[in-house]
Design an enzyme around this catalytic site. Structure first.
Site, PDB file in Angstrom:
ATOM      1  N   VAL A  11       0.825  -1.204   0.000  1.00 22.95           N
ATOM      2  CA  VAL A  11       0.000   0.000   0.000  1.00 22.95           C
ATOM      3  C   VAL A  11       0.867   1.267   0.000  1.00 22.95           C
ATOM      4  O   VAL A  11       0.699   2.151  -0.846  1.00 22.95           O
ATOM      5  CB  VAL A  11      -0.958   0.002   1.206  1.00 22.95           C
ATOM      6  CG1 VAL A  11      -1.608   1.359   1.399  1.00 22.95           C
ATOM      7  CG2 VAL A  11      -2.029  -1.065   1.008  1.00 22.95           C
ATOM      8  N   THR A 121      -5.521  -0.498   7.282  1.00 23.20           N
ATOM      9  CA  THR A 121      -6.874  -0.914   7.665  1.00 23.20           C
ATOM     10  C   THR A 121      -6.916  -1.070   9.179  1.00 23.20           C
ATOM     11  O   THR A 121      -6.209  -1.904   9.743  1.00 23.20           O
ATOM     12  CB  THR A 121      -7.222  -2.252   6.977  1.00 23.20           C
ATOM     13  OG1 THR A 121      -7.077  -2.068   5.567  1.00 23.20           O
ATOM     14  CG2 THR A 121      -8.632  -2.693   7.308  1.00 23.20           C
ATOM     15  N   LEU A 151      -7.215  -0.487  -3.077  1.00 23.45           N
ATOM     16  CA  LEU A 151      -6.517  -1.059  -4.232  1.00 23.45           C
ATOM     17  C   LEU A 151      -6.489  -2.584  -4.152  1.00 23.45           C
ATOM     18  O   LEU A 151      -6.557  -3.161  -3.069  1.00 23.45           O
ATOM     19  CB  LEU A 151      -5.095  -0.502  -4.336  1.00 23.45           C
ATOM     20  CG  LEU A 151      -4.084  -0.756  -3.202  1.00 23.45           C
ATOM     21  CD1 LEU A 151      -3.528  -2.163  -3.190  1.00 23.45           C
ATOM     22  CD2 LEU A 151      -2.953   0.231  -3.311  1.00 23.45           C
ATOM     23  N   GLU A 153      -4.240  -5.902  -5.049  1.00 27.20           N
ATOM     24  CA  GLU A 153      -2.919  -6.349  -5.461  1.00 27.20           C
ATOM     25  C   GLU A 153      -3.047  -6.952  -6.849  1.00 27.20           C
ATOM     26  O   GLU A 153      -4.038  -7.598  -7.174  1.00 27.20           O
ATOM     27  CB  GLU A 153      -2.367  -7.377  -4.472  1.00 27.20           C
ATOM     28  CG  GLU A 153      -1.844  -6.700  -3.225  1.00 27.20           C
ATOM     29  CD  GLU A 153      -1.275  -7.676  -2.205  1.00 27.20           C
ATOM     30  OE1 GLU A 153      -0.778  -8.741  -2.605  1.00 27.20           O
ATOM     31  OE2 GLU A 153      -1.347  -7.366  -1.012  1.00 27.20           O
ATOM     32  N   PHE A 250     -16.678 -11.221  -8.526  1.00 32.81           N
ATOM     33  CA  PHE A 250     -16.567 -11.999  -7.273  1.00 32.81           C
ATOM     34  C   PHE A 250     -17.557 -13.160  -7.230  1.00 32.81           C
ATOM     35  O   PHE A 250     -17.976 -13.575  -6.155  1.00 32.81           O
ATOM     36  CB  PHE A 250     -16.730 -11.086  -6.047  1.00 32.81           C
ATOM     37  CG  PHE A 250     -15.478 -10.292  -5.774  1.00 32.81           C
ATOM     38  CD1 PHE A 250     -14.620 -10.664  -4.755  1.00 32.81           C
ATOM     39  CD2 PHE A 250     -15.138  -9.223  -6.560  1.00 32.81           C
ATOM     40  CE1 PHE A 250     -13.457  -9.962  -4.525  1.00 32.81           C
ATOM     41  CE2 PHE A 250     -13.967  -8.511  -6.351  1.00 32.81           C
ATOM     42  CZ  PHE A 250     -13.126  -8.872  -5.327  1.00 32.81           C
ATOM     43  N   CYS A 261      -5.405  -9.406   3.127  1.00 33.98           N
ATOM     44  CA  CYS A 261      -6.490  -8.544   3.607  1.00 33.98           C
ATOM     45  C   CYS A 261      -7.743  -9.302   4.033  1.00 33.98           C
ATOM     46  O   CYS A 261      -8.096  -9.265   5.211  1.00 33.98           O
ATOM     47  CB  CYS A 261      -6.847  -7.529   2.535  1.00 33.98           C
ATOM     48  SG  CYS A 261      -5.537  -6.330   2.285  1.00 33.98           S
ATOM     49  N   LYS A 264      -7.630 -11.656   7.315  1.00 35.58           N
ATOM     50  CA  LYS A 264      -7.365 -10.958   8.593  1.00 35.58           C
ATOM     51  C   LYS A 264      -8.418  -9.890   8.873  1.00 35.58           C
ATOM     52  O   LYS A 264      -8.805  -9.669  10.007  1.00 35.58           O
ATOM     53  CB  LYS A 264      -5.937 -10.390   8.629  1.00 35.58           C
ATOM     54  CG  LYS A 264      -5.782  -9.002   8.066  1.00 35.58           C
ATOM     55  CD  LYS A 264      -4.444  -8.386   8.411  1.00 35.58           C
ATOM     56  CE  LYS A 264      -4.153  -7.180   7.543  1.00 35.58           C
ATOM     57  NZ  LYS A 264      -5.092  -6.068   7.633  1.00 35.58           N
ATOM     58  N   LYS A 322      -3.365 -14.655  -5.797  1.00 38.25           N
ATOM     59  CA  LYS A 322      -4.125 -14.341  -7.005  1.00 38.25           C
ATOM     60  C   LYS A 322      -3.143 -13.920  -8.094  1.00 38.25           C
ATOM     61  O   LYS A 322      -1.958 -13.691  -7.800  1.00 38.25           O
ATOM     62  CB  LYS A 322      -5.170 -13.275  -6.729  1.00 38.25           C
ATOM     63  CG  LYS A 322      -4.620 -11.918  -6.401  1.00 38.25           C
ATOM     64  CD  LYS A 322      -5.787 -10.961  -6.341  1.00 38.25           C
ATOM     65  CE  LYS A 322      -5.357  -9.580  -5.986  1.00 38.25           C
ATOM     66  NZ  LYS A 322      -6.446  -8.634  -6.009  1.00 38.25           N
ATOM     67  N   ARG A 329       0.617 -14.474   1.051  1.00 34.55           N
ATOM     68  CA  ARG A 329       0.064 -14.488   2.408  1.00 34.55           C
ATOM     69  C   ARG A 329      -1.320 -15.150   2.405  1.00 34.55           C
ATOM     70  O   ARG A 329      -2.184 -14.785   1.611  1.00 34.55           O
ATOM     71  CB  ARG A 329      -0.001 -13.049   2.961  1.00 34.55           C
ATOM     72  CG  ARG A 329       1.390 -12.502   3.251  1.00 34.55           C
ATOM     73  CD  ARG A 329       1.356 -11.083   3.764  1.00 34.55           C
ATOM     74  NE  ARG A 329       1.190 -10.104   2.704  1.00 34.55           N
ATOM     75  CZ  ARG A 329       1.251  -8.774   2.895  1.00 34.55           C
ATOM     76  NH1 ARG A 329       1.484  -8.290   4.092  1.00 34.55           N
ATOM     77  NH2 ARG A 329       1.092  -7.945   1.893  1.00 34.55           N
TER      78      ARG A 329
HETATM   79  N1  LIG Z   1      -2.010  -5.266   0.580  1.00 41.42           N
HETATM   80  C1  LIG Z   1      -3.187  -4.841   0.195  1.00 41.42           C
HETATM   81  O1  LIG Z   1      -3.707  -5.211  -0.869  1.00 41.42           O
HETATM   82  C2  LIG Z   1      -3.947  -3.849   1.033  1.00 41.42           C
HETATM   83  C3  LIG Z   1      -5.068  -3.196   0.488  1.00 41.42           C
HETATM   84  C4  LIG Z   1      -5.746  -2.285   1.273  1.00 41.42           C
HETATM   85  C5  LIG Z   1      -5.358  -2.047   2.578  1.00 41.42           C
HETATM   86  N2  LIG Z   1      -4.284  -2.710   3.091  1.00 41.42           N
HETATM   87  C6  LIG Z   1      -3.877  -2.408   4.461  1.00 41.42           C
HETATM   88  O2  LIG Z   1      -2.772  -1.511   4.405  1.00 41.42           O
HETATM   89  C7  LIG Z   1      -1.855  -1.768   5.477  1.00 41.42           C
HETATM   90  C8  LIG Z   1      -0.474  -2.098   4.921  1.00 41.42           C
HETATM   91  O3  LIG Z   1      -0.588  -3.274   4.142  1.00 41.42           O
HETATM   92  P1  LIG Z   1       0.601  -3.801   3.220  1.00 41.42           P
HETATM   93  O4  LIG Z   1       0.091  -4.972   2.480  1.00 41.42           O
HETATM   94  O5  LIG Z   1       1.185  -2.647   2.474  1.00 41.42           O
HETATM   95  O6  LIG Z   1       1.640  -4.253   4.358  1.00 41.42           O
HETATM   96  P2  LIG Z   1       3.148  -4.756   4.174  1.00 41.42           P
HETATM   97  O7  LIG Z   1       3.380  -5.741   5.237  1.00 41.42           O
HETATM   98  O8  LIG Z   1       3.406  -5.108   2.742  1.00 41.42           O
HETATM   99  O9  LIG Z   1       4.013  -3.430   4.476  1.00 41.42           O
HETATM  100  C9  LIG Z   1       4.077  -2.800   5.707  1.00 41.42           C
HETATM  101  C10 LIG Z   1       5.389  -2.002   5.753  1.00 41.42           C
HETATM  102  O10 LIG Z   1       5.407  -1.225   6.936  1.00 41.42           O
HETATM  103  C11 LIG Z   1       6.743  -1.222   7.433  1.00 41.42           C
HETATM  104  N3  LIG Z   1       6.738  -0.838   8.852  1.00 41.42           N
HETATM  105  C12 LIG Z   1       6.330  -1.552   9.929  1.00 41.42           C
HETATM  106  N4  LIG Z   1       6.487  -0.834  11.055  1.00 41.42           N
HETATM  107  C13 LIG Z   1       6.986   0.383  10.686  1.00 41.42           C
HETATM  108  C14 LIG Z   1       7.348   1.548  11.378  1.00 41.42           C
HETATM  109  N5  LIG Z   1       7.225   1.625  12.695  1.00 41.42           N
HETATM  110  N6  LIG Z   1       7.828   2.595  10.679  1.00 41.42           N
HETATM  111  C15 LIG Z   1       7.957   2.526   9.342  1.00 41.42           C
HETATM  112  N7  LIG Z   1       7.631   1.432   8.613  1.00 41.42           N
HETATM  113  C16 LIG Z   1       7.146   0.376   9.271  1.00 41.42           C
HETATM  114  C17 LIG Z   1       7.229  -2.620   7.179  1.00 41.42           C
HETATM  115  O11 LIG Z   1       8.640  -2.706   7.213  1.00 41.42           O
HETATM  116  C18 LIG Z   1       6.637  -2.872   5.788  1.00 41.42           C
HETATM  117  O12 LIG Z   1       7.530  -2.457   4.766  1.00 41.42           O
HETATM  118  C19 LIG Z   1      -2.500  -2.893   6.283  1.00 41.42           C
HETATM  119  O13 LIG Z   1      -3.275  -2.331   7.297  1.00 41.42           O
HETATM  120  C20 LIG Z   1      -3.399  -3.589   5.274  1.00 41.42           C
HETATM  121  O14 LIG Z   1      -4.471  -4.250   5.887  1.00 41.42           O
HETATM  122  C21 LIG Z   1      -3.570  -3.594   2.348  1.00 41.42           C
END
Ligand SMILES: NC(=O)c1ccc[n+]([C@@H]2O[C@H](COP(=O)([O-])OP(=O)(O)OC[C@H]3O[C@@H](n4cnc5c(N)ncnc54)[C@H](O)[C@@H]3O)[C@@H](O)[C@H]2O)c1
Length: 437
Positions: A11, A121, A151, A153, A250, A261, A264, A322, A329
């Site tokens: 994200v 989230t 978004l 992935e 879907f 997502c 969890k 996907k 994950r």
């Molecule tokens: N992946 C998706 O498709 C998606 C879509 C919508 C929402 N989200 C939500 O967005 C959030 C992030 O998801 P993601 O998939 O990008 O996670 P991710 O695990 O890919 O990335 C998280 C990043 O945060 C960094 N991080 C952790 N603690 C930190 C800190 N204290 N300071 C700076 N950086 C730090 C980690 O090193 C990592 O690079 C989650 O809440 C997720 O539920 C994800």
């Protein structure tokens, strides 16, 4: 506008890069030094179509920078996005350690007005907690906004650049105006920026994911019933999807949903319901159905071979949860492969993007093929687990030559019985009668 994005995962990296692409000055921050070093060179640390070009261009043009120094990024920015992970805690709730930790660190270096945006989230009420964390450390004026990310992935850049809608939750007029200005270049075709209360925005994200997940689980249940009643779910899917109230998306039956997502977020929403004394029964059922569905392709393989998988070689096409992502994950492939291995089968797998992640998950417990056809050499069956485009129109004649037995277990219903029959395969799919070779 000067923007900081904290967390450079799927994200944060996409959001930061796309904000830079629309002309903002963006600093992306992460605690992972190795990740930041790689990103500084313009190499994406995840696979997302279109991301590499945008990343390179915006770094080159000086609009996008990467650092581990949160203080300087916060000081230089008006809007600070928190996009760190919110993994599942032990009790199923979202673990807010990273989000609240970042909020405290932001507060320590905030010297003038900032808009602090949770893009991660987060459960309802988190924005209030972020505000409290900041107020405990600093008396500088800040506004807290919830801006959930929708978004997908595999299409993250496209989704971010052309969102169906942008949701902005805040009680502050000042912050709302800044956010609307920031997002206006992304909605020039008229898609809405929907503004609402902060808590409503937090709930919107969970409600959206839970509804989409429920649609998948519902269709998987119908598919399983179709199979028993001699009905082809693929026909039923088309029949119901043409109703605009239902829609075509879907509705594809398969091996269940995975990813970082839906699973969890469903569990976090269930936890919110329990804590509020209002358990969410539909969501509970969606999760239960999905957990069972993730095993269904394995069960079909096991049953087909009379429960004797020991020594058999099963080729698996697709490991990512996907297509068009390398993310594994909670992928159904993991459940299926673990089950096959437990029963003594040998697995040889191929995925266009997720091979490295698979290596760190399975090590040398499975074999890794250089391409889709190599995986089939002398295999007793093929299991299709992820519907990558390159698997959709394969060379069936070549496949027949390579496989020891011409059997395809299709967990995504990507082939049609007519083409399968032409090539003499036995074909087992989801929610449709078996085609005998
Ligand atoms: N992946 C998706 O498709 C998606 C879509 C919508 C929402 N989200 C939500 O967005 C959030 C992030 O998801 P993601 O998939 O990008 O996670 P991710 O695990 O890919 O990335 C998280 C990043 O945060 C960094 N991080 C952790 N603690 C930190 C800190 N204290 N300071 C700076 N950086 C730090 C980690 O090193 C990592 O690079 C989650 O809440 C997720 O539920 C994800």
């Amino acid at each position: 506008m000067n923007i900081a994005v904290i967390g450079t995962g799927y994200v944060g990296l996409v959001a930061g890069t796309c904000f830079a692409e629309s002309g903002n000055d963006v600093i992306c921050v992460d605690v992972d030094e190795q990740k930041i070093d790689i990103l500084k060179t313009g190499v994406p640390t995840i696979y997302e179509p279109g991301l590499r070009d945008l990343l390179e261009r915006n770094i080159e043009e000086g609009r996008l920078r990467f650092t581990t120094d949160l203080d300087s990024a916060v000081r230089a920015s008006l809007v600070i996005f928190i996009a760190v992970g919110t993994p599942e805690g032990e009790d199923g709730s979202a673990d807010l350690t990273h989000v609240l930790g970042v909020a405290r660190n932001i507060a320590r270096c905030t010297d003038d007005y900032k808009v602090i945006v949770t893009k991660s989230t987060v459960p309802v009420g988190t924005g209030d907690r972020v505000r409290q964390e900041i107020a405990a450390v600093s008396d500088t004026e800040v506004d807290v906004v919830s801006n959930p990310e929708f978004l997908k992935e595999g299409a993250a850049v496209d989704d971010f650049m052309k969102p169906d809608r942008v949701v902005i939750g805040t009680e502050s007029d000042r912050a709302r105006e800044i956010m609307v200005e920031l997002y206006s270049p992304f909605v020039r075709t008229g898609n809405p920026i929907i503004t609402m209360g902060l808590r409503s925005a937090e709930m919107t994200k969970y409600a959206a994911n839970a509804l989409l997940a429920t649609k998948i689980s519902f269709m998987n249940e119908i598919a399983n019933l179709c199979e028993l009643l001699g009905v082809d779910v693929n026909e039923v899917r088309v029949g119901i999807g043409s109703d605009h109230r239902i829609g075509t998306q879907f509705l594809f039956p398969g091996v269940g949903f995975g990813g970082s997502c839906f699973p969890k977020d469903l569990r976090a929403l269930l936890k919110m319901g329990h804590e509020a004394g209002r358990p969410l029964q539909v969501v509970e059922a969606s999760e239960r159905v999905n957990n069972a569905q993730k095993e269904i392709l394995y069960e079909k393989i096991r049953d087909y071979f009379g429960g004797k998988l020991s020594g058999l070689k099963i080729a698996v096409w697709g490991l990512a949860f996907k297509p068009r992502t390398d993310d594994m994950r909670e992928a159904s492939s993991v459940t299926i492969i673990d089950k096959l291995l437990d029963d003594g089968a040998r697995v040889v797998a191929y995925d266009p993007e997720a091979m490295e992640r698979a290596r760190s998950r399975f090590g040398d417990r499975i074999q890794y093929a250089a391409n889709a056809y190599v995986a089939l050499e002398k295999a007793d069956a093929l299991a299709v687990v992820t519907e990558w485009n390159e698997f959709r129109r394969p060379n069936f004649a070549k496949m027949r030559e390579l496989l020891s037995r011409p059997i395809i277990f299709d967990g995504r219903n990507i082939y049609t019985p007519a083409e399968i029959r032409k090539h003499g395969f036995t074909y087992v799919s989801i929610g449709a009668p078996i085609v005998e070779g």
